[in-house]
Write a protein that holds these residues in place. Structure first.
Motif, mmCIF file in Angstrom:
data_model
loop_
_atom_site.group_PDB
_atom_site.id
_atom_site.type_symbol
_atom_site.label_atom_id
_atom_site.label_comp_id
_atom_site.label_asym_id
_atom_site.label_seq_id
_atom_site.Cartn_x
_atom_site.Cartn_y
_atom_site.Cartn_z
ATOM 1 N N ALA A 74 18.909 -33.817 39.619
ATOM 2 C CA ALA A 74 19.246 -35.013 40.393
ATOM 3 C C ALA A 74 19.256 -36.262 39.528
ATOM 4 C CB ALA A 74 18.254 -35.183 41.540
ATOM 5 N N ARG A 75 18.624 -36.183 38.359
ATOM 6 C CA ARG A 75 18.596 -37.320 37.432
ATOM 7 C C ARG A 75 19.509 -37.077 36.231
ATOM 8 N NH1 ARG A 75 14.813 -37.032 40.730
ATOM 9 N NH2 ARG A 75 13.544 -38.831 41.398
ATOM 10 N N ASP A 76 20.492 -36.207 36.436
ATOM 11 C CA ASP A 76 21.560 -35.957 35.461
ATOM 12 C C ASP A 76 21.055 -35.369 34.149
ATOM 13 O OD1 ASP A 76 23.595 -36.922 37.199
ATOM 14 O OD2 ASP A 76 23.096 -38.979 36.636
ATOM 15 N N GLN A 77 19.951 -34.646 34.204
ATOM 16 C CA GLN A 77 19.492 -33.932 33.025
ATOM 17 C C GLN A 77 20.212 -32.578 32.941
ATOM 18 O OE1 GLN A 77 17.186 -35.440 30.741
ATOM 19 N NE2 GLN A 77 18.026 -37.037 32.050
ATOM 20 N N PRO A 78 20.484 -32.074 31.733
ATOM 21 C CA PRO A 78 21.276 -30.845 31.586
ATOM 22 C C PRO A 78 20.449 -29.584 31.805
ATOM 23 C CG PRO A 78 20.663 -31.677 29.431
ATOM 24 C CD PRO A 78 20.144 -32.684 30.423
ATOM 25 N N VAL A 79 20.118 -29.322 33.048
ATOM 26 C CA VAL A 79 19.293 -28.165 33.403
ATOM 27 C C VAL A 79 20.041 -27.299 34.421
ATOM 28 C CG1 VAL A 79 17.157 -29.424 32.954
ATOM 29 C CG2 VAL A 79 18.103 -29.372 35.277
ATOM 30 N N PRO A 80 19.674 -26.022 34.539
ATOM 31 C CA PRO A 80 20.363 -25.115 35.453
ATOM 32 C C PRO A 80 19.553 -24.843 36.718
ATOM 33 C CG PRO A 80 19.241 -23.842 33.781
ATOM 34 C CD PRO A 80 18.853 -25.284 33.556
ATOM 35 N N PRO A 81 19.763 -25.589 37.783
ATOM 36 C CA PRO A 81 19.011 -25.318 39.005
ATOM 37 C C PRO A 81 19.435 -24.005 39.643
ATOM 38 C CG PRO A 81 20.711 -26.941 39.414
ATOM 39 C CD PRO A 81 20.709 -26.695 37.935
ATOM 40 N N ALA A 82 18.547 -23.448 40.445
ATOM 41 C CA ALA A 82 18.895 -22.238 41.202
ATOM 42 C C ALA A 82 19.913 -22.585 42.274
ATOM 43 C CB ALA A 82 17.641 -21.643 41.834
ATOM 44 N N ILE A 83 20.727 -21.602 42.628
ATOM 45 C CA ILE A 83 21.752 -21.771 43.643
ATOM 46 C C ILE A 83 21.209 -21.276 44.978
ATOM 47 C CG2 ILE A 83 24.058 -21.018 44.368
ATOM 48 C CD1 ILE A 83 24.683 -20.777 41.342
ATOM 49 N N ALA A 84 21.323 -22.105 45.992
ATOM 50 C CA ALA A 84 20.849 -21.719 47.321
ATOM 51 C C ALA A 84 21.871 -20.795 47.986
ATOM 52 C CB ALA A 84 20.624 -22.952 48.184
ATOM 53 N N ASP A 85 21.372 -19.851 48.786
ATOM 54 C CA ASP A 85 22.288 -19.002 49.540
ATOM 55 C C ASP A 85 22.747 -19.742 50.796
ATOM 56 O OD1 ASP A 85 20.202 -18.888 51.370
ATOM 57 O OD2 ASP A 85 19.815 -16.750 51.103
ATOM 58 N N ARG A 86 23.464 -19.054 51.658
ATOM 59 C CA ARG A 86 24.027 -19.716 52.842
ATOM 60 C C ARG A 86 22.945 -20.201 53.801
ATOM 61 N NH1 ARG A 86 27.321 -15.134 52.306
ATOM 62 N NH2 ARG A 86 29.388 -15.626 51.435
ATOM 63 N N ALA A 87 21.734 -19.632 53.683
ATOM 64 C CA ALA A 87 20.625 -20.063 54.530
ATOM 65 C C ALA A 87 19.777 -21.140 53.868
ATOM 66 C CB ALA A 87 19.754 -18.863 54.908
ATOM 67 N N GLY A 88 20.176 -21.582 52.673
ATOM 68 C CA GLY A 88 19.441 -22.624 51.974
ATOM 69 C C GLY A 88 18.294 -22.126 51.120
ATOM 70 N N ARG A 89 18.180 -20.830 50.930
ATOM 71 C CA ARG A 89 17.076 -20.263 50.155
ATOM 72 C C ARG A 89 17.469 -20.136 48.685
ATOM 73 N NH1 ARG A 89 16.443 -14.938 53.701
ATOM 74 N NH2 ARG A 89 18.674 -15.064 53.209
ATOM 75 N N GLU A 90 16.551 -20.536 47.801
ATOM 76 C CA GLU A 90 16.758 -20.399 46.358
ATOM 77 C C GLU A 90 16.037 -19.181 45.795
ATOM 78 O OE1 GLU A 90 17.382 -25.024 44.929
ATOM 79 O OE2 GLU A 90 15.392 -24.119 44.749
ATOM 80 N N ILE A 91 14.927 -18.801 46.390
ATOM 81 C CA ILE A 91 14.090 -17.720 45.867
ATOM 82 C C ILE A 91 14.270 -16.492 46.754
ATOM 83 C CG2 ILE A 91 11.752 -17.022 45.260
ATOM 84 C CD1 ILE A 91 11.096 -20.054 45.068
ATOM 85 N N HIS A 92 14.570 -15.351 46.126
ATOM 86 C CA HIS A 92 14.877 -14.119 46.846
ATOM 87 C C HIS A 92 14.045 -12.972 46.295
ATOM 88 C CE1 HIS A 92 18.553 -16.079 48.498
ATOM 89 N NE2 HIS A 92 18.479 -16.736 47.345
ATOM 90 N N GLU A 93 14.252 -11.797 46.843
ATOM 91 C CA GLU A 93 13.671 -10.590 46.283
ATOM 92 C C GLU A 93 14.792 -9.613 45.994
ATOM 93 O OE1 GLU A 93 10.901 -6.930 47.763
ATOM 94 O OE2 GLU A 93 10.014 -8.930 47.917
ATOM 95 N N LEU A 94 14.750 -9.004 44.808
ATOM 96 C CA LEU A 94 15.776 -8.061 44.386
ATOM 97 C C LEU A 94 15.127 -7.004 43.509
ATOM 98 C CD1 LEU A 94 18.843 -7.409 44.335
ATOM 99 C CD2 LEU A 94 18.986 -8.808 42.268
ATOM 100 N N ALA A 95 15.392 -5.749 43.813
ATOM 101 C CA ALA A 95 14.827 -4.630 43.047
ATOM 102 C C ALA A 95 13.313 -4.738 42.933
ATOM 103 C CB ALA A 95 15.470 -4.553 41.669
ATOM 104 N N GLY A 96 12.682 -5.231 44.007
ATOM 105 C CA GLY A 96 11.235 -5.340 44.033
ATOM 106 C C GLY A 96 10.663 -6.504 43.247
ATOM 107 N N ARG A 97 11.513 -7.435 42.817
ATOM 108 C CA ARG A 97 11.056 -8.578 42.041
ATOM 109 C C ARG A 97 11.544 -9.871 42.689
ATOM 110 N NH1 ARG A 97 8.843 -4.846 40.032
ATOM 111 N NH2 ARG A 97 8.695 -4.272 37.826
ATOM 112 N N PRO A 98 10.786 -10.971 42.573
ATOM 113 C CA PRO A 98 11.354 -12.277 42.940
ATOM 114 C C PRO A 98 12.569 -12.544 42.059
ATOM 115 C CG PRO A 98 8.988 -12.426 42.543
ATOM 116 C CD PRO A 98 9.406 -11.079 42.059
ATOM 117 N N ALA A 99 13.590 -13.162 42.634
ATOM 118 C CA ALA A 99 14.836 -13.335 41.888
ATOM 119 C C ALA A 99 15.533 -14.622 42.301
ATOM 120 C CB ALA A 99 15.758 -12.142 42.125
#
Length: 318
Positions: A74-99
Motif C-alpha cells: 500500500a506504500r508502493d514498496q516492491p513486495v509480493p502480497p498474497a492474492i485473495a480468493d473470491r471470498a477474500g481469503r489470502e491464507i488457504h490449506e493445500l496438500a495438508g499445508r497452509p498455502a
C-alpha cells in the motif's frame, strides 16, 4: 524456496478455481532455499508463486506476514502480497499445508552483486524501514538471540562431524556476542533474511523484495547487519568485498539514515547474525532428508564471515 511437499496437478488445478487467476497451464517446483515448498505457476491470465508453508513457518504467524506485505504494498514498496480468493481469503490449506497464491514480480536475483546493485539494495532496505514506521503489529523474532543457545545445544557434538572442535568454537563466540548484545536501539518490523536471492533486480534496479517469512520485530540495525553479511562477502565467506560493503552502507544511509549508536553496534550484530545463520545452516546440513528437492547451504561460510567480523570490527563497515 524449495520443494518438500508435492502437489498433484489435479489438486493444483482445483485450487486455482477459488481465484480469478485463470486456468492452469504449467507448474514447476523451485529448488532454491530451504524453508518452504514453492512452485512457479503459469495460468491463462499470468504467472504466480504458490507457497506451501512448512518447517519453521507457523500457520499462526501467517496473518502477521500477510499484513506486513499488504502494508508495504500500500506504500508502493516492491513486495509480493498474497492474492485473495473470491471470498477474500489470502491464507488457504493445500496438500495438508497452509498455502498462499502470491503475486509474481519480475526480475532476477544476483549471485555476485556489483557495488551499484548493492547500493540499490541497501536503499531499498532503507525505504522499507521508512515505510514500516507506522506498522504496529508485533511478532517476536523466532530466530533471535534467545533461540541461538537452544539451537546450538540441539546441534550438540554433531557439529564436530562438520569440522573438528566446531561446537566449542561456536559456543565461545555465542557467549561473547550474548555478553555484548546492545540494548536501547530502535526496534521495528524487519525482514531479517534479506539475502541476494530475496531481492529481485533488473539491471541495477530493485524490482522486488521477497520471502518475508522470517519477518519479525527486532533491532532495526540487525536487519542491516544481516544484509551486510549476505551481500558484502563472496559465497564462501572468505573475502569481504569492500566496494560492495561501502555501496550497501551508503545506499541505506542515503535512503533512511543510520544513527551513531546503530553504526557502533553493527560489529556485534553482524557477529550474532553469523552465528544465527551458521546454526540454522548446520542444523539443515545435519538433518535435511537425502531425497528432499532442496539446496543445502554450507554452514562454514558463516563461520568464515564471523572470523572476519571478529578480526576487523568497525572497519568491516567503513
Amino acid at each position: 524456496m524449495a520443494v518438500y511437499t508435492r502437489v498433484p496437478t489435479e489438486t493444483l488445478r482445483d485450487f486455482l478455481t477459488r481465484f480469478d487467476a485463470g486456468e492452469l497451464r504449467s507448474a514447476k517446483g523451485i529448488a532454491e532455499g530451504v524453508e518452504n515448498s514453492n512452485y512457479l505457476v503459469d495460468t491463462t491470465t499470468g504467472r504466480f508463486i504458490l507457497t506451501l508453508y512448512e518447517k519453521r513457518v507457523s500457520a499462526e504467524d501467517l496473518p502477521f506476514f500477510m499484513a506486513l506485505l499488504d502494508h508495504l504494498a500500500a506504500r508502493d514498496q516492491p513486495v509480493p502480497p498474497a492474492i485473495a480468493d473470491r471470498a477474500g481469503r489470502e491464507i488457504h490449506e493445500l496438500a495438508g499445508r497452509p498455502a498462499c497464491l502470491i503475486r509474481f514480480l519480475p526480475g532476477v536475483s544476483v549471485t555476485r552483486p556489483t557495488p551499484a546493485q548493492a547500493r540499490s539494495a541497501g536503499a531499498a532496505l532503507g525505504r522499507m524501514h521508512a515505510a514500516l514506521g507506522d506498522f504496529d503489529r508485533v511478532r517476536p523474532n523466532s530466530m533471535g538471540l534467545e533461540s541461538w543457545r537452544p539451537l546450538l545445544d540441539r546441534c550438540g557434538g554433531d557439529l564436530d562431524r562438520i569440522a573438528p572442535d566446531l561446537f566449542a568454537r561456536i559456543d565461545t563466540a555465542l557467549a561473547q556476542v550474548t555478553a555484548a548484545w546492545p540494548a536501547g536501539l530502535p526496534r521495528s518490523a524487519i525482514h531479517a533474511d534479506l539475502f541476494p536471492d530475496n531481492v529481485l533486480m533488473l539491471g541495477d534496479e530493485v524490482t522486488g523484495l521477497i520471502d518475508f517469512y522470517f519477518a519479525c520485530t527486532d533491532l532495526r540495525a540487525l536487519d542491516l547487519a544481516i544484509m551486510h553479511g549476505a551481500w558484502a562477502f563472496d559465497d564462501a565467506g572468505r573475502t569481504l568485498e569492500r566496494d560492495v560493503s561501502h555501496a550497501l552502507m551508503a545506499g541505506y544511509a542515503e535512503a533512511f539514515g543510520l544513527r551513531d549508536d546503530e553504526r557502533a553496534a553493527l560489529p556485534v550484530l553482524a557477529r550474532g547474525a553469523c552465528i544465527r545463520f551458521f546454526l540454522t545452516r548446520a542444523w539443515d546440513w545435519l538433518n535435511t532428508p537425502a531425497d528432499a528437492m532442496v539446496t543445502r547451504k554450507d554452514p562454514l561460510a558463516y563461520l568464515r564471515r564471523l572470523e572476519i567480523y571478529e578480526r576487523l570490527g568497525e572497519e568491516a563497515f567503513a
